[in-house]
Enzyme design. Structure first.
Site, mmCIF file in Angstrom:
data_model
loop_
_atom_site.group_PDB
_atom_site.id
_atom_site.type_symbol
_atom_site.label_atom_id
_atom_site.label_comp_id
_atom_site.label_asym_id
_atom_site.label_seq_id
_atom_site.Cartn_x
_atom_site.Cartn_y
_atom_site.Cartn_z
ATOM 1 N N LYS A 160 47.686 -5.761 32.417
ATOM 2 C CA LYS A 160 48.650 -6.364 31.483
ATOM 3 C C LYS A 160 47.921 -7.401 30.632
ATOM 4 O O LYS A 160 47.946 -8.601 30.930
ATOM 5 C CB LYS A 160 49.835 -6.958 32.246
ATOM 6 C CG LYS A 160 51.043 -7.188 31.348
ATOM 7 C CD LYS A 160 52.298 -7.444 32.158
ATOM 8 C CE LYS A 160 53.452 -7.885 31.297
ATOM 9 N NZ LYS A 160 53.972 -6.866 30.407
ATOM 10 N N ALA A 161 47.237 -6.901 29.622
ATOM 11 C CA ALA A 161 46.450 -7.763 28.740
ATOM 12 C C ALA A 161 47.115 -7.828 27.376
ATOM 13 O O ALA A 161 47.730 -6.858 26.923
ATOM 14 C CB ALA A 161 45.039 -7.205 28.605
#
Ligand code: PMP
Length: 307
Positions: A160-161
């Site tokens: 989850k960037a």
């Protein structure tokens, strides 16, 4: 929907006033996307009062995302879980969206910098149904995007960037420009991946189908919740890649995510699903929201009281 301001933000171990949670324009994360984050929710629950939902799982995913991009986080899982409880409680919120973010800060340019120091902050603020109250009830209209999701081996979809959300932005704004409420992306190989900010479930002849990790999805914590609850309800869940046309023969479709919770889909590319009463989606929604109103027993310890 504009962000609703509250009093405090937790930053690097301290509660600071909302307005002071600012950052320098040369922040590494702003230029190179070296930022990872979480989206979590706190609910006012009947059994345990105000609780963070799946606090540990979200913080563990944050730690994993940071590890992949070598962003140091100087706080333990337990400390960050406590900070999430504190930020909800300190702001007097009964229910909230919680946004932890860790990023490389100011100090050095260049994508591989090791001198830019990491920063971490956690905000919490009120946020209703992401795809609208009407969408939650009657379903949303969704389009398959012309934009593909990032292929395996490019940037990791399972992390989850911040940068991954450039893909989500393209998919979602294209859908909205075309008059739809949300867009979904196909994988590099043309199989179905996920929504711009949601995982996807297709109900087909009583079974639930959802794309696997190899279809460029973020393995959602809500997705995992739904797989678990669906199993309890006696549904078979198949995690297997499927082609676009499978969507067009769906009995029901729903999308899951912390923001979207469990939102039915009325149509894909203007083709309506077979059953607009959403009987199975309703059962899944009831089981999910039942965790908060006490109708579903929390056998898994997912409710974490803010105290
Ligand atoms: N996919 C994407 C691209 C997302 O942004 C989200 C929301 N975080 C999800 C799936 C669902 O993940 P979760 O259930 O953990 O919120």
């Amino acid at each position: 929907m504009p962000i609703q301001e509250v009093k405090h933000i937790w930053r690097n171990g301290e509660m600071i006033p909302w307005a002071e949670a600012t950052t320098h324009v040369l922040t590494h994360g702003l230029h190179y996307g070296s930022a990872v984050f979480e989206g979590m929710r706190a609910y006012e629950t009947k059994p345990k009062g105000v609780c963070v939902f799946r606090n540990r799982d979200h913080i563990e995913r944050l730690k994993f995302s940071a590890r992949v991009y070598q962003i140091e986080i100087d706080y333990s899982v337990e400390e960050l879980m406590q900070a999430c409880r504190d930020i909800v409680r300190e702001n007097g919120l009964a229910s909230a969206y919680i946004r932890p973010v860790a990023y490389l800060g100011y100090g050095e340019m260049g994508p591989a910098s090791t001198a830019a120091k990491s920063e971490i902050a956690i905000a919490a603020f009120p946020w209703g149904a992401y795809l609208g109250d009407d969408g939650m009830k009657n379903g949303v209209e969704v389009a398959v995007s012309s934009w593909r999701r990032m292929a395996p081996g490019t940037v990791p979809a399972g992390v989850k960037a911040a940068g991954n959300y450039l893909s989500s932005r393209l998919i979602s704004i294209e859908a909205k420009d075309r008059g739809f409420e949300e867009g979904i992306g196909l994988s590099h190989d043309g199989t179905v991946s996920e929504g711009a900010g949601e995982n996807l479930f297709v109900v087909h002849k009583g079974r639930l189908h959802t794309p696997p990790a190899s279809s460029s999805i973020l393995s959602g914590i809500t997705r995992d919740t739904i797989i678990t609850l669906a199993g309890k309800l006696g549904f078979e869940v198949v995690e297997q890649a499927f082609p676009r046309e499978f969507l067009y023969s769906a009995d029901e479709i729903f999308m899951t995510g912390t923001a979207a919770e469990v939102t039915p889909v009325r149509s894909i590319d203007k083709l309506e699903v077979n059953n607009l009463d959403f009987p199975i989606t309703r059962q899944i929604q009831n089981a999910f929201f039942g965790l908060f109103n006490g109708e579903t027993e929390d056998e898994w310890g997912w409710l974490d009281p803010v105290g």
